[in-house]
Design an enzyme around this catalytic site. Structure first.
Site, PDB file in Angstrom:
ATOM      1  N   LYS A  33       0.975  -1.151  -0.104  1.00 35.17           N
ATOM      2  CA  LYS A  33       0.025  -0.082  -0.070  1.00 35.17           C
ATOM      3  C   LYS A  33       0.911   1.207  -0.050  1.00 35.17           C
ATOM      4  O   LYS A  33       0.587   2.191  -0.805  1.00 35.17           O
ATOM      5  CB  LYS A  33      -0.788  -0.071   1.012  1.00 35.17           C
ATOM      6  CG  LYS A  33      -1.916   1.173   1.253  1.00 35.17           C
ATOM      7  CD  LYS A  33      -2.874   1.085   2.425  1.00 35.17           C
ATOM      8  CE  LYS A  33      -3.828   0.094   2.325  1.00 35.17           C
ATOM      9  NZ  LYS A  33      -4.396  -0.309   3.510  1.00 35.17           N
ATOM     10  N   ARG A 103      -3.174   3.129   8.553  1.00 32.20           N
ATOM     11  CA  ARG A 103      -3.684   1.899   7.861  1.00 32.20           C
ATOM     12  C   ARG A 103      -2.446   0.769   7.724  1.00 32.20           C
ATOM     13  O   ARG A 103      -1.264   1.467   7.764  1.00 32.20           O
ATOM     14  CB  ARG A 103      -3.930   2.087   6.550  1.00 32.20           C
ATOM     15  CG  ARG A 103      -5.350   2.949   6.333  1.00 32.20           C
ATOM     16  CD  ARG A 103      -5.276   3.400   4.934  1.00 32.20           C
ATOM     17  NE  ARG A 103      -6.514   4.133   4.806  1.00 32.20           N
ATOM     18  CZ  ARG A 103      -7.570   3.665   4.354  1.00 32.20           C
ATOM     19  NH1 ARG A 103      -7.871   2.329   4.010  1.00 32.20           N
ATOM     20  NH2 ARG A 103      -8.755   4.542   4.300  1.00 32.20           N
ATOM     21  N   GLY A 112      -8.240  -6.741   4.510  1.00 26.35           N
ATOM     22  CA  GLY A 112      -9.061  -6.753   5.812  1.00 26.35           C
ATOM     23  C   GLY A 112      -8.318  -7.639   7.018  1.00 26.35           C
ATOM     24  O   GLY A 112      -9.049  -7.966   8.185  1.00 26.35           O
ATOM     25  N   MET A 114      -5.629  -7.257   8.903  1.00 25.18           N
ATOM     26  CA  MET A 114      -4.882  -6.305   9.832  1.00 25.18           C
ATOM     27  C   MET A 114      -5.608  -4.936   9.937  1.00 25.18           C
ATOM     28  O   MET A 114      -6.642  -4.969   9.254  1.00 25.18           O
ATOM     29  CB  MET A 114      -3.492  -6.040   9.402  1.00 25.18           C
ATOM     30  CG  MET A 114      -2.606  -7.455   9.678  1.00 25.18           C
ATOM     31  SD  MET A 114      -1.078  -6.955   9.063  1.00 25.18           S
ATOM     32  CE  MET A 114      -1.335  -6.597   7.337  1.00 25.18           C
ATOM     33  N   ARG A 347      -3.592  -1.489  -6.231  1.00 27.97           N
ATOM     34  CA  ARG A 347      -2.715  -2.525  -5.951  1.00 27.97           C
ATOM     35  C   ARG A 347      -3.246  -3.734  -7.284  1.00 27.97           C
ATOM     36  O   ARG A 347      -4.426  -3.364  -7.776  1.00 27.97           O
ATOM     37  CB  ARG A 347      -3.147  -3.250  -4.855  1.00 27.97           C
ATOM     38  CG  ARG A 347      -4.593  -3.634  -4.339  1.00 27.97           C
ATOM     39  CD  ARG A 347      -4.748  -4.309  -3.168  1.00 27.97           C
ATOM     40  NE  ARG A 347      -6.199  -4.399  -2.741  1.00 27.97           N
ATOM     41  CZ  ARG A 347      -6.509  -4.605  -1.420  1.00 27.97           C
ATOM     42  NH1 ARG A 347      -5.618  -4.586  -0.365  1.00 27.97           N
ATOM     43  NH2 ARG A 347      -7.993  -4.717  -1.377  1.00 27.97           N
ATOM     44  N   HIS A 470     -16.208  -8.594   1.777  1.00 30.76           N
ATOM     45  CA  HIS A 470     -14.923  -9.395   2.154  1.00 30.76           C
ATOM     46  C   HIS A 470     -15.131 -11.001   1.840  1.00 30.76           C
ATOM     47  O   HIS A 470     -14.359 -11.461   1.151  1.00 30.76           O
ATOM     48  CB  HIS A 470     -14.973  -9.224   3.609  1.00 30.76           C
ATOM     49  CG  HIS A 470     -13.813 -10.119   4.163  1.00 30.76           C
ATOM     50  ND1 HIS A 470     -14.298 -11.330   4.737  1.00 30.76           N
ATOM     51  CD2 HIS A 470     -12.683 -10.159   4.600  1.00 30.76           C
ATOM     52  CE1 HIS A 470     -13.138 -12.059   5.094  1.00 30.76           C
ATOM     53  NE2 HIS A 470     -12.323 -11.029   5.112  1.00 30.76           N
ATOM     54  N   ARG A 649       5.495 -50.244 -19.167  1.00 28.86           N
ATOM     55  CA  ARG A 649       6.289 -50.806 -18.303  1.00 28.86           C
ATOM     56  C   ARG A 649       5.984 -52.358 -17.975  1.00 28.86           C
ATOM     57  O   ARG A 649       4.784 -52.757 -17.897  1.00 28.86           O
ATOM     58  CB  ARG A 649       6.022 -50.319 -16.697  1.00 28.86           C
ATOM     59  CG  ARG A 649       6.842 -50.799 -15.740  1.00 28.86           C
ATOM     60  CD  ARG A 649       6.785 -50.282 -14.501  1.00 28.86           C
ATOM     61  NE  ARG A 649       5.401 -50.346 -13.720  1.00 28.86           N
ATOM     62  CZ  ARG A 649       5.237 -49.887 -12.612  1.00 28.86           C
ATOM     63  NH1 ARG A 649       5.925 -48.991 -12.044  1.00 28.86           N
ATOM     64  NH2 ARG A 649       3.945 -49.903 -12.063  1.00 28.86           N
ATOM     65  N   SER A 802      13.520 -43.609 -16.341  1.00 27.79           N
ATOM     66  CA  SER A 802      12.418 -43.124 -15.923  1.00 27.79           C
ATOM     67  C   SER A 802      12.505 -42.925 -14.213  1.00 27.79           C
ATOM     68  O   SER A 802      12.668 -43.985 -13.890  1.00 27.79           O
ATOM     69  CB  SER A 802      11.161 -43.524 -16.262  1.00 27.79           C
ATOM     70  OG  SER A 802      10.182 -42.956 -15.839  1.00 27.79           O
ATOM     71  N   GLY A 804      11.217 -43.374 -10.905  1.00 25.31           N
ATOM     72  CA  GLY A 804       9.947 -43.911 -10.160  1.00 25.31           C
ATOM     73  C   GLY A 804      10.257 -43.227  -8.879  1.00 25.31           C
ATOM     74  O   GLY A 804      10.697 -43.918  -7.967  1.00 25.31           O
ATOM     75  N   THR A 805       9.845 -41.848  -8.661  1.00 26.26           N
ATOM     76  CA  THR A 805      10.182 -41.070  -7.388  1.00 26.26           C
ATOM     77  C   THR A 805       9.225 -41.926  -6.260  1.00 26.26           C
ATOM     78  O   THR A 805       9.706 -41.350  -5.266  1.00 26.26           O
ATOM     79  CB  THR A 805      10.124 -39.791  -7.587  1.00 26.26           C
ATOM     80  OG1 THR A 805       8.991 -39.502  -8.454  1.00 26.26           O
ATOM     81  CG2 THR A 805      11.320 -39.317  -8.107  1.00 26.26           C
ATOM     82  N   ASN A 806       8.363 -42.500  -6.517  1.00 26.53           N
ATOM     83  CA  ASN A 806       7.754 -42.832  -5.398  1.00 26.53           C
ATOM     84  C   ASN A 806       8.422 -44.111  -4.487  1.00 26.53           C
ATOM     85  O   ASN A 806       8.461 -43.963  -3.426  1.00 26.53           O
ATOM     86  CB  ASN A 806       6.228 -43.773  -5.923  1.00 26.53           C
ATOM     87  CG  ASN A 806       5.305 -42.789  -6.593  1.00 26.53           C
ATOM     88  OD1 ASN A 806       5.240 -41.502  -6.571  1.00 26.53           O
ATOM     89  ND2 ASN A 806       4.689 -43.401  -7.532  1.00 26.53           N
ATOM     90  N   ASP A 807       8.979 -44.868  -5.520  1.00 20.30           N
ATOM     91  CA  ASP A 807       9.714 -46.065  -4.842  1.00 20.30           C
ATOM     92  C   ASP A 807      11.207 -45.318  -4.377  1.00 20.30           C
ATOM     93  O   ASP A 807      11.805 -45.691  -3.386  1.00 20.30           O
ATOM     94  CB  ASP A 807      10.048 -47.163  -5.835  1.00 20.30           C
ATOM     95  CG  ASP A 807       8.974 -48.123  -5.540  1.00 20.30           C
ATOM     96  OD1 ASP A 807       8.438 -48.616  -4.525  1.00 20.30           O
ATOM     97  OD2 ASP A 807       8.392 -48.622  -6.662  1.00 20.30           O
ATOM     98  N   CYS A 870       8.328 -40.407 -13.842  1.00 22.79           N
ATOM     99  CA  CYS A 870       6.738 -41.051 -13.755  1.00 22.79           C
ATOM    100  C   CYS A 870       6.211 -41.260 -12.295  1.00 22.79           C
ATOM    101  O   CYS A 870       5.244 -41.673 -12.121  1.00 22.79           O
ATOM    102  CB  CYS A 870       6.785 -42.200 -14.747  1.00 22.79           C
ATOM    103  SG  CYS A 870       7.764 -43.724 -13.804  1.00 22.79           S
ATOM    104  N   TYR A 890      11.831 -35.051 -20.188  1.00 21.86           N
ATOM    105  CA  TYR A 890      10.336 -34.855 -19.810  1.00 21.86           C
ATOM    106  C   TYR A 890       9.635 -34.947 -18.354  1.00 21.86           C
ATOM    107  O   TYR A 890      10.522 -35.726 -17.549  1.00 21.86           O
ATOM    108  CB  TYR A 890       9.162 -35.700 -20.861  1.00 21.86           C
ATOM    109  CG  TYR A 890       9.394 -37.328 -20.527  1.00 21.86           C
ATOM    110  CD1 TYR A 890       8.627 -37.758 -19.614  1.00 21.86           C
ATOM    111  CD2 TYR A 890      10.446 -37.850 -20.946  1.00 21.86           C
ATOM    112  CE1 TYR A 890       8.896 -39.164 -18.982  1.00 21.86           C
ATOM    113  CE2 TYR A 890      10.717 -39.068 -20.713  1.00 21.86           C
ATOM    114  CZ  TYR A 890       9.954 -39.794 -19.749  1.00 21.86           C
ATOM    115  OH  TYR A 890      10.096 -41.033 -19.411  1.00 21.86           O
TER     116      TYR A 890
HETATM  117  C1  PEP Z   1       7.095 -45.149  -8.894  1.00 20.43           C
HETATM  118  O1  PEP Z   1       8.009 -46.157  -7.926  1.00 20.43           O
HETATM  119  O2  PEP Z   1       7.604 -44.185  -8.730  1.00 20.43           O
HETATM  120  C2  PEP Z   1       6.610 -45.540  -9.858  1.00 20.43           C
HETATM  121  C3  PEP Z   1       6.030 -44.680 -10.925  1.00 20.43           C
HETATM  122  O3  PEP Z   1       5.989 -46.864  -9.976  1.00 20.43           O
HETATM  123  P1  PEP Z   1       4.703 -47.435  -8.882  1.00 20.43           P
HETATM  124  O4  PEP Z   1       4.377 -46.211  -8.250  1.00 20.43           O
HETATM  125  O5  PEP Z   1       4.093 -48.197  -9.821  1.00 20.43           O
HETATM  126  O6  PEP Z   1       5.816 -48.350  -8.108  1.00 20.43           O
HETATM  127 MG    MG Z   2       7.588 -48.065  -8.606  1.00 17.95          MG
END
Ligand code: PEP
Ligand code: MG
Length: 916
Positions: A33, A103, A112, A114, A347, A470, A649, A802, A804-807, A870, A890
Site C-alpha cells: 500500500k 492503515r 481486511g 490487519m 494494487r 469481504h 512398463r 525414468s 520412479g520417485t515413489n519407490d 513418472c 520430460y
Molecule cells: C514409482 O515408484 O515412482 C512408480 C512410478 O512406480 P509405482 O508407483 O508403480 O511403484
Molecule cells: Mg515403483
C-alpha cells in the site's frame, strides 16, 4: 553516523528505492500500500499527503517486546510536519485540524486481515474547530463517533458489538432506518455514549491527545501482524511470517461530507470473468468501510457518471493510467470529497482463476505484456481450479424446474459446491476438518475473523454484501465458490436455520451453490469436471507454454543434452486415459502400468492360473490366453498416441497381489470345513498353500519388478511379444507407433544384462514375423538407490531412464510409501522436521541429488540418454522445476494434471531461461 531511517514521507520514494534496491524491495520495505501510494504520488495521481513507517520498524517492534525502535517515533513526528505542510492543516489544532488514518499494509495484500483506524486527531476541541470550518456538524460528529468505535475495538480491544448495540439502540430510539438518517444531535449523543462504552469497558477515558491516538494506533497496527486471522491467512496464502506490516499515516479525506462526496472501490477489469470493463461500486456520502463491509447497498460504478460527472471522468482517466503504468489489472479505492477525487489505494487486483487466464491472454494479445509475462502471471493452482468440478448441462435448469432453487444473489466466485450448511466459521471448520464433511458456510456477511471457516468450506453463501465484499474477495482468491448478497435468506442464528422464499434449511442440511450463476439449491446436485476444450483462453495460454518449452536454446545444458524445456507426458494405463492425456496436451505416455490390465474380471482367472502353474507348459498356456488382451490394450494406446512415444512398463508388483489374501482364504477354508462342505475344498486348500508359500515378510522389497522377470521370464516375454505385435499391427495400419519398453526396479546392471537381450530378441522376431521395422527403445526405471548410484553403468544397457520417485523416495528415506503419511509424516511436516511431504514434492537435497547424479552419470555413458520422471511428483510444480534444472527430457503425470504440468514446465523454462 547516520540514523536508521524508519519513516518515509510521501515524496521520498527515490530514497526508499535507493535503500531497497528494487521495486520488490520497496514493496517489502514500505508494504504494497505504502509503495503504491508513493508511486501514485510520483506519477501525478492525486493522493492525500501521507507517510509510511516501514515493515522493518514493525519487525523491530515485535522483536523488542512491542517497543518502537530508537528514533522511529521522532521520525514519525517529523514526517507528520511534512504532511501538515502539504495538507495545509495542523494535527490537533482546533482552528484548522488535520485528521489522519492509520492503515496497515504488508508487502503482499491481506485484505481486511490487519487493522485500520480512521479519523485520528479528533477530540472535543478539534471537532468543534472542524464544525466551524465545515459548517457541517453532522458530518464532524459522524466522523468522531466512527473514530471512537474503531479506536475502541481495534486499539483498545473492546468487542465491536458493544458499539453496534449502542448504535442500534439510538437508531431505534430515533426511528432512523439507516445511519444517514441520524441527525447531528443524534450523532453527538452517540459520541458521548461511545465514550461511556470505552470508560465502562476499559476503566479509563478515550484518549483526547491526537498524538497519543496516533501512537497507540501505530502500535495496534504493528501488533495486528500476529493476530490469529492474519496468521491463518498467511498460512493459506503462503505468505512468510517474517515480512511484517508497514503503517501508513494518511491525511483523511471525507467521502461522508455531503452528497457531493462519496467513496468506492473498483477493478480496472472484471475480477470474476476477466472482461475488460471497469467493475466496481460506490456510495455517496459514505466512508470506505461502508462499501467494503457490504452493509449498505452500493451503486454500480458506471452510475456515478450521472451524479458526479467530472469526478467520474477523472476517475476513468486515472484508472486507465494506473493500468497502463503497472501493466496489470488494478484494484483501487477512492474518495471524492466535495467533488474532488482522491485515490487512496491501488494494487494488483485479486481475481478468479478464469479471470487470471483471460486477463493474461488479453493483455498479451493487446501487446501490453509478453507471452512469457502472461504465462508467469497464471499459477499452476489457478489452472487446477479451472479443471475443477462445475454443474454442467441441464443439471441446473432441472433443479430450477424441480423447484429446488431457494435463493439467488451475486455470483461472487465461480464454481460448483455441494455441502452441508453451517452458520459460523468455527463450526464450519470443525465439521470440515474433524468430521470430514463437505461444508457450505452460510453467514449474513463475513469478516476477516471468518477466514478459517471460509477456507475449510466447499462453498460460501451470504445474505448481505456485494461483489467486492469481504466474502467475495477472499473466496475468489482461494477459488472457493461463493454467492453473496442473497437478500431473501433470513438467517436465525438462535434456532440455527435459515428461511428463504418460504423454505427452511436447518444446520447440517445439504445444499448446492453455483458461484458462477449466483444461485443456491436444496439438496445435492451432480457436479462434473469441466472440459478443457471449451476453455479457449486457457488453451491459448497453454499453447504459448508449449511454445516456450519447445524453444531450442532455452536451457543451458552440457553438450548433447536437450536444450529445449521439458515436455509433458502422461501416466496412462488404458486407451481412454491416453486419449484424455493427448487431448490435455500430453506429448507421450511416460508410464503404462501393465499389471492394471491383469486385474480385469475376465483376465484375472488366467493371471491366477499363470501364477499357480506347476509346469512351464501350464504357465505358457495361461499366458497365451492373456496375450491377445494385452495386445489389444497396447494397440489402443499406440493408436491414441499416434506419433508420440509410449513407455510400457513390464510387470512390477509381487505376484501375491493377484491372488486372494491369506486371511480371506483361511476363513473360507475353515468355514467350509466347519460346515462340512467338501466340494471345491481341496482346490481352496491348494490355493491357500500356494499363497502361503509365496508369503514374504517384506513384499515391496521382495520378488517383484526385474527380479520376478529373472526368476519367471515367461510373463515379460509374453508382454514384450504383445507390445511388439501391437506396434507392428498398428504400423501396418499406418499408425506411427513408438514403443519404449521399461523394466522396473533394476538395482544392478547384471539384472538388465540377464533379461534385456532376450527381450530384444523377441522384439526383433516379431518385427521379422510381421515384416515391419520401426524404432523402439529398451530402458529402465531408476527407483532403487543402487541404480542411481551406478547409473553410469546402467546407461550402457538402458536406452532411457525414468525416475520412479515413489519407490525412490520410499527407499532413500526408508519410509513406507503406504504407511508413512498415516503414522508420522504429517507430524514431521507439522513439526517442520521435513519442509514438505517428500511423497508429494521431490526431496531435492536427498532423492533429488540421486536423480541429478543419475542424469549426469547416465549421460556421460550415453550422451543422448532419454530421462523422465513418472512418480507422483511428475505433476508437482516444484518438482517439475527441479526436473527442468537437472536436464530431464520430460515429466509424466496423470492426465488431469497435464495442463498444470505444462504451465509449470513453462514457468521453469522462463525462470531459468538461458536467453535472459
Ligand atoms: C514409482 O515408484 O515412482 C512408480 C512410478 O512406480 P509405482 O508407483 O508403480 O511403484
Ligand atoms: Mg515403483
Amino acid at each position: 553516523m547516520s540514523e536508521k531511517k524508519w519513516v518515509y514521507l510521501f515524496n521520498e520514494i527515490e530514497e526508499a528505492e535507493k535503500y531497497a534496491g528494487s521495486w520488490d524491495g520497496v514493496r517489502g520495505l514500505m508494504g504494497g500500500k505504502g509503495a503504491n501510494l508513493a508511486e501514485m504520488t510520483r506519477i501525478g495521481v492525486p493522493v492525500p499527503p501521507f507517510f509510511t513507517v516501514t515493515t522493518e520498524a514493525c519487525n523491530a517492534f515485535l522483536a523488542n517486546d512491542n517497543q518502537f525502535p530508537e528514533g522511529m517515533w521522532e521520525q514519525s513526528l517529523e514526517s507528520l510536519k511534512g504532511v501538515e505542510k502539504a495538507a495545509g492543516k495542523k494535527f490537533g489544532d482546533p482552528k484548522n485540524p488535520l485528521l489522519v488514518s492509520c492503515r496497515s499494509g504488508a508487502k503482499m495484500s491481506m485484505p481486511g486481515m490487519m487493522d485500520t483506524v480512521l479519523n485520528i486527531g479528533l477530540n472535543d476541541e478539534t471537532a468543534e474547530g472542524m464544525v466551524k470550518i465545515t459548517e457541517n456538524e453532522r458530518f464532524v460528529y459522524d466522523a468522531y463517533r466512527r473514530l471512537i468505535a474503531m479506536f475502541g475495538s481495534v486499539v483498545l480491544g473492546i468487542n465491536d458489538e458493544k458499539f453496534e448495540a449502542v448504535l442500534e439502540e439510538v437508531k431505534t430510539e430515533k426511528k432512523a432506518e439507516a445511519d444517514t438518517d441520524l441527525t447531528a444531535d443524534d450523532l453527538k449523543e452517540l459520541v458521548s455514549k461511545f465514550k461511556a462504552v470505552v470508560k465502562k469497558e476499559k476503566g479509563f477515558d478515550f484518549p483526547n491527545d491526537p498524538v497519543e491516538q496516533m501512537r497507540l494506533a501505530t502500535e495496534a497496527v504493528f501488533s495486528s501482524w500476529n493476530v490469529k486471522r492474519a496468521v491463518d491467512y498467511r498460512k493459506a496464502a503462503n505468505i512468510p511470517d517474517d515480512l511484517g506490516t508497514a503503517v501508513n499515516i494518511c491525511t483523511m479525506v471525507f467521502g461522508n461530507s455531503g452528497w457531493e462526496s462519496g467513496t468506492g472501490v473498483a477493478f480496472t477489469r472484471n475480477p470474476s470473468t476477466g472482461e475488460k470493463v471497469l467493475f466496481g461500486e460506490y456510495l455517496l456520502n459514505a466512508q470506505g468501510e461502508d462499501v467494503v463491509a457490504g452493509i449498505r447497498n452500493t451503486q454500480k460504478i458506471q452510475d456515478m457518471e450521472k451524479v458526479l460527472p467530472e469526478a467520474y471522468k477523472q476517475f476513468i482517466d486515472i484508472t486507465q493510467k494506473l493500468e497502463d503504468h503497472y501493466k496489470e489489472m488494478q484494484d483501487v479505492e477512492f474518495t471524492i470529497e466535495s467533488g474532488r477525487l482522491w485515490m487512496l489505494q491501488t494494487r494488483n487486483g485479486k481475481r478468479t482463476a478464469k479471470a487470471a487466464v483471460k486477463i493474461a491472454v488479453d493483455m498479451a494479445n493487446e501487446d501490453f505484456i509478453t507471452k512469457e509475462e502472461a504465462i508467469s502471471r497464471v499459477t499452476p493452482t489457478q489452472v487446477d481450479t479451472l479443471l475443477h468440478p462445475q454443474f454442467l448441462g441441464d443439471t441446473l435448469s432441472n433443479a430450477r424446474e424441480a423447484g429446488k432453487q431457494f435463493a439467488s444473489g451475486v455470483n461472487a466466485s465461480p464454481g460448483a459446491a455441494v455441502g452441508q450448511v453451517y452458520f459460523d466459521a468455527d463450526t464450519a471448520e470443525r465439521m470440515a476438518n474433524e468430521e470430514g464433511q463437505d461444508v457450505i458456510m452460510v453467514r449474513p456477511f463475513t469478516k476477516p475473523d471468518d477466514v478459517h471457516g471460509m477456507l475449510a468450506s466447499k462453498g460460501i453463501l451470504t445474505s448481505e454484501g456485494g461483489a467486492t465484499s469481504h466474502a467475495a474477495v477472499v473466496a475468489r482468491q482461494f477459488g472457493v465458490p461463493c454467492v453473496v448478497g442473497a437478500s431473501m435468506v433470513k438467517i436465525d442464528l438462535s434456532t440455527r436455520q435459515l428461511e428463504s422464499n418460504g423454505v427452511v434449511v436447518k444446520e447440517g442440511d445439504w445444499i448446492s451453490i453455483d458461484g458462477g450463476t449466483g444461485e443456491a439449491f436444496l439438496g445435492k446436485i451432480e457436479v462434473t469436471a469441466p472440459s478443457l476444450e471449451e476453455q479457449t483462453d486457457l488453451l491459448t495460454l497453454l499453447s504459448w507454454a508449449d511454445e516456450i518449452c519447445a524453444e531450442p536454446g532455452i536451457r543451458d545444458v552440457p553438450e548433447g543434452w536437450p536444450t529445449t524445456g521439458l515436455q509433458v507426458w502422461a501416466n496412462a494405463d488404458y486407451p481412454a486415459d491416453a486419449e484424455r492425456a493427448r487431448a490435455y496436451g500430453a506429448k507421450g505416455i511416460g508410464l503404462c502400468r501393465t499389471e492394471h490390465m491383469f486385474f480385469e474380471q475376465e483376465r484375472l482367472p488366467s493371471v491366477q492360473r499363470m501364477i499357480l502353474a506347476k509346469t512351464i507348459e501350464e504357465r505358457e498356456e495361461a499366458l497365451a490366453e492373456l496375450l491377445p488382451h494385452q495386445r489389444s490394450d497396447f494397440e489402443g494406446l499406440f493408436k491414441a498416441m499416434d506419433g508420440y512415444p509410449v513407455i510400457i512398463r513390464l510387470i512390477d508388483p509381487p505376484l501375491h497381489e493377484f491372488l486372494p489374501s491369506e486371511e480371506s482364504l483361511l476363513e473360507e477354508v475353515i468355514t467350509m470345513r466347519v460346515k462340512g462342505e467338501t466340494k471345491g475344498l481341496a482346490e481352496k486348500e491348494a490355493l491357500l498353500e500356494s499363497v502361503r508359500s509365496m508369503h514374504e515378510s517384506n513384499p515391496m522389497m521382495g520378488l517383484r519388478g526385474i527380479r520376478l522377470s529373472v526368476v519367471m521370464p515367461q510373463i515379460v516375454e509374453m508382454q514384450v511379444r504383445a507390445i511388439f505385435e501391437a506396434a507392428a499391427n498398428m504400423k501396418n495400419q499406418g499408425v506411427d507407433a513408438k514403443p519404449e519398453v521399461m523394466i522396473p526396479l533394476t538395482g544392478h546392471i547384471n539384472e538388465l544384462n540377464h533379461i534385456q537381450p532376450r527381450l530384444i530378441e523377441i522384439a526383433k522376431e516379431v518385427m521379422k514375423e510381421k515384416k515391419v521395422n520401426f524404432e523402439y527403445k529398451f530402458g529402465t526405471m531408476i527407483e532403487i538407490p543402487r541404480a542411481a548410484l551406478t547409473a553410469g553403468e546402467i546407461a550402457s544397457v538402458a536406452e532411457f531412464f525414468s525416475f520412479g520417485t515413489n519407490d525412490l523416495t520410499q527407499m532413500t528415506f526408508g519410509y513406507s510409501r503406504d504407511d508413512a503419511e498415516r503414522n508420522f509424516l504429517v507430524t514431521y511436516v507439522e513439526e517442520e522436521i521435513l519442509p514438505r511431504n517428500p511423497f508429494q514434492s521431490v526431496d531435492q537435497d536427498g532423492v533429488g541429488r540421486l536423480m541429478k547424479m543419475s542424469v549426469e552419470e547416465g549421460r556421460a555413458t550415453r550422451n543422448n540418454l532419454e530421462v523422465g520422471i513418472c512418480g507422483e511428483h511428475g505433476g508437482d510444480p516444484d518438482s517439475i522445476d527441479f526436473c527442468h534444472r537437472i536436464g530431464q527430457n520430460y515429466v509424466s503425470c496423470s492426465p488431469f494434471r497435464v495442463p498444470v504440468a505444462r504451465l509449470a514446465a513453462a514457468h521453469a523454462a522462463i525462470k531459468h531461461s538461458a536467453k535472459k
